[in-house]
Design an enzyme around this catalytic site. Sequence first.
Site, PDB file in Angstrom:
ATOM      1  N   HIS A 108       0.861  -1.190   0.000  1.00  0.00           N
ATOM      2  CA  HIS A 108       0.000   0.000   0.000  1.00  0.00           C
ATOM      3  C   HIS A 108       0.896   1.239   0.000  1.00  0.00           C
ATOM      4  O   HIS A 108       1.925   1.272   0.686  1.00  0.00           O
ATOM      5  CB  HIS A 108      -0.899  -0.011   1.234  1.00  0.00           C
TER       6      HIS A 108
ATOM      7  N   ASP B 282       0.923   4.193   1.389  1.00  0.00           N
ATOM      8  CA  ASP B 282       1.272   4.763   2.699  1.00  0.00           C
ATOM      9  C   ASP B 282       2.202   3.837   3.475  1.00  0.00           C
ATOM     10  O   ASP B 282       3.146   4.290   4.130  1.00  0.00           O
ATOM     11  CB  ASP B 282       0.007   5.028   3.524  1.00  0.00           C
ATOM     12  N   LYS B 283       1.951   2.543   3.411  1.00  0.00           N
ATOM     13  CA  LYS B 283       2.802   1.586   4.124  1.00  0.00           C
ATOM     14  C   LYS B 283       4.185   1.516   3.495  1.00  0.00           C
ATOM     15  O   LYS B 283       5.185   1.336   4.203  1.00  0.00           O
ATOM     16  CB  LYS B 283       2.144   0.208   4.124  1.00  0.00           C
TER      17      LYS B 283
ATOM     18  N   GLU C 196      10.403  11.676   7.016  1.00  0.00           N
ATOM     19  CA  GLU C 196       9.124  11.529   6.321  1.00  0.00           C
ATOM     20  C   GLU C 196       9.374  11.109   4.873  1.00  0.00           C
ATOM     21  O   GLU C 196      10.368  11.507   4.257  1.00  0.00           O
ATOM     22  CB  GLU C 196       8.345  12.852   6.331  1.00  0.00           C
TER      23      GLU C 196
ATOM     24  N   GLU D  28      14.147  15.824   9.617  1.00  0.00           N
ATOM     25  CA  GLU D  28      15.272  16.301  10.405  1.00  0.00           C
ATOM     26  C   GLU D  28      16.025  15.099  10.968  1.00  0.00           C
ATOM     27  O   GLU D  28      15.419  14.276  11.666  1.00  0.00           O
ATOM     28  CB  GLU D  28      14.797  17.181  11.565  1.00  0.00           C
TER      29      GLU D  28
ATOM     30  N   LYS E  15      -5.644  -4.363   0.666  1.00  0.00           N
ATOM     31  CA  LYS E  15      -6.348  -3.953   1.878  1.00  0.00           C
ATOM     32  C   LYS E  15      -7.267  -5.085   2.322  1.00  0.00           C
ATOM     33  O   LYS E  15      -7.768  -5.849   1.504  1.00  0.00           O
ATOM     34  CB  LYS E  15      -7.224  -2.712   1.620  1.00  0.00           C
TER      35      LYS E  15
ATOM     36  N   PHE F 231      -8.946  -4.287  -9.844  1.00  0.00           N
ATOM     37  CA  PHE F 231      -7.874  -3.650  -9.081  1.00  0.00           C
ATOM     38  C   PHE F 231      -6.551  -4.090  -9.708  1.00  0.00           C
ATOM     39  O   PHE F 231      -5.864  -4.958  -9.193  1.00  0.00           O
ATOM     40  CB  PHE F 231      -7.962  -4.047  -7.608  1.00  0.00           C
TER      41      PHE F 231
ATOM     42  N   ASP G  52      -2.020   5.877  -6.515  1.00  0.00           N
ATOM     43  CA  ASP G  52      -2.420   6.645  -5.331  1.00  0.00           C
ATOM     44  C   ASP G  52      -1.165   7.087  -4.583  1.00  0.00           C
ATOM     45  O   ASP G  52      -0.297   6.263  -4.288  1.00  0.00           O
ATOM     46  CB  ASP G  52      -3.296   5.768  -4.433  1.00  0.00           C
ATOM     47  N   ALA G  53      -1.050   8.351  -4.277  1.00  0.00           N
ATOM     48  CA  ALA G  53       0.117   8.854  -3.553  1.00  0.00           C
ATOM     49  C   ALA G  53       0.154   8.287  -2.141  1.00  0.00           C
ATOM     50  O   ALA G  53      -0.873   7.958  -1.546  1.00  0.00           O
ATOM     51  CB  ALA G  53       0.093  10.376  -3.499  1.00  0.00           C
TER      52      ALA G  53
ATOM     53  N   ARG H  46       0.222   7.971   7.650  1.00  0.00           N
ATOM     54  CA  ARG H  46      -1.184   8.184   7.299  1.00  0.00           C
ATOM     55  C   ARG H  46      -2.060   6.970   7.618  1.00  0.00           C
ATOM     56  O   ARG H  46      -3.243   6.948   7.274  1.00  0.00           O
ATOM     57  CB  ARG H  46      -1.297   8.553   5.816  1.00  0.00           C
ATOM     58  N   LYS H  47      -1.494   5.978   8.275  1.00  0.00           N
ATOM     59  CA  LYS H  47      -2.275   4.795   8.644  1.00  0.00           C
ATOM     60  C   LYS H  47      -2.131   4.519  10.147  1.00  0.00           C
ATOM     61  O   LYS H  47      -1.823   3.418  10.573  1.00  0.00           O
ATOM     62  CB  LYS H  47      -1.818   3.595   7.809  1.00  0.00           C
TER      63      LYS H  47
ATOM     64  N   LYS I  53      10.466   7.871  13.266  1.00  0.00           N
ATOM     65  CA  LYS I  53      10.808   8.627  14.464  1.00  0.00           C
ATOM     66  C   LYS I  53      11.677   7.789  15.389  1.00  0.00           C
ATOM     67  O   LYS I  53      11.341   6.637  15.688  1.00  0.00           O
ATOM     68  CB  LYS I  53       9.540   9.048  15.218  1.00  0.00           C
TER      69      LYS I  53
ATOM     70  N   LYS J 145      11.207  10.451  20.558  1.00  0.00           N
ATOM     71  CA  LYS J 145       9.868  10.970  20.273  1.00  0.00           C
ATOM     72  C   LYS J 145       8.856  10.112  21.024  1.00  0.00           C
ATOM     73  O   LYS J 145       8.636   8.950  20.680  1.00  0.00           O
ATOM     74  CB  LYS J 145       9.568  10.957  18.783  1.00  0.00           C
TER      75      LYS J 145
ATOM     76  N   ASP K 299       5.766  10.161  20.934  1.00  0.00           N
ATOM     77  CA  ASP K 299       4.692   9.674  20.074  1.00  0.00           C
ATOM     78  C   ASP K 299       4.842   8.177  19.847  1.00  0.00           C
ATOM     79  O   ASP K 299       3.854   7.439  19.800  1.00  0.00           O
ATOM     80  CB  ASP K 299       4.735  10.372  18.705  1.00  0.00           C
TER      81      ASP K 299
END
Length: 399
Positions: free
Chosen positions: A19, A21-22, A47, A60, A174, A238, A246-247, A252-253, A273, A277, A279
């Site tokens: 995918h 994003d993955k 990123e 960074e 998916k 598909f 798809d970008a 984003r997941k 990260k 961090k 997060d």
Amino acid sequence: MSKINTAHVFTSESVGKGHPDKLCDQISDAVLDACLDIDPHSRVACETMAGLNMVVNVGEISCNNFETIDTEKIARNTVKEIGYDCAELRFCHDSFEYLSRIHGQSPDISQGVNAGEGLYAEQGAGDQGMMFGYATNETPEMLPVPIAFSHRLLKRFEQLRRDKIIDYLQPDAKAQVSVHYDGGKPRRITSVVVSHQTGHVSLERIRKDATDVIQQELDPSGLLDDDTVYYINPTGSFILGGPFADAGLTGRKIIVDTYGGVGSHGGGAFSGKDPSKVDRSAAYFARYAAKNIVAAGLSDKCEIQVAYAIGVAKPLSINVDTYGTGRVDEQSIQGVLEDGDLFDFRPAAIIDQLQLLTPNGWNYEQTASYGHFGRERFPWEKTDKAHTLKQVFSKTKAA
């Protein structure tokens, strides 16, 4: 708050390694791994964006000898390993354009994170915010059934693709599982959705093969029945997938990465990260604590929230919610967490306890697909504190 005693259907999704994003999450974490390999004290916020014939890295990074790391090579190798290795897919490891705009970490951030440089002597949190950890005894993974089963399906499809047992499968995919709950317990699977990139094969064959895989994988749960509905490539086709169609973006997941929408989420992504961090590291540690609480039998479900101020080591708050399934008082559990002897939520302590700067037998890229939770290889999945928790609360009851 989750519904406990009312009947409802809950749905979660997972996405495959291919995918878009993955794919970006995996590149970002592969860069993190490369930095930690040469400098365990690297500060990394990497990123990735992927789109039409292009991959971009921004962020960074402060890392000794970073100039020796070839981020373009990392990106291309990651894309190839995922399976985008031929021109037919319209996105290929050896032909996309690559761009990097990575620079050093802001000194305003680093002085608050590095011990002894900011207003406080201890290493502080790398950002403000709140993080959540969750566990449930619904599955062996201690994850909710919908997300656990969605991950299981896609891992099985990936194995079939890589082994060429189903030779027309392509990298992008998916899965989505809907589960009927009653009285807080999973009773049946109402529907399963699988959308899988394929070659030029009849939809009839795809649907038969995919349904067979779903039934083989999920039948042992006893939750499939004659009324379960299967949606296989429900658009009818598909073929075009991945970054060509798809970008993709890192982070984003975040719901796929955690608990499939069950419980709460602080909003922070994980991949790319370093563990300064919170997060990432505090979310891992909150999962670790929640999982041990459930493993100790103190509750059937447990969610932990922890909050930080940037540059400050001690959490601002720790909150425990057992969703009405607790066998001991939530305030008592919270007191054990706040005490810090068994679970120390200060950032440096988290990193030390989970050995997040020196992974042993795992790497961060492995976390970036099929969820960051539920796989025993990761140290935050251990239940090595469950016995001690049982002892603590058995003594409390005896007193």
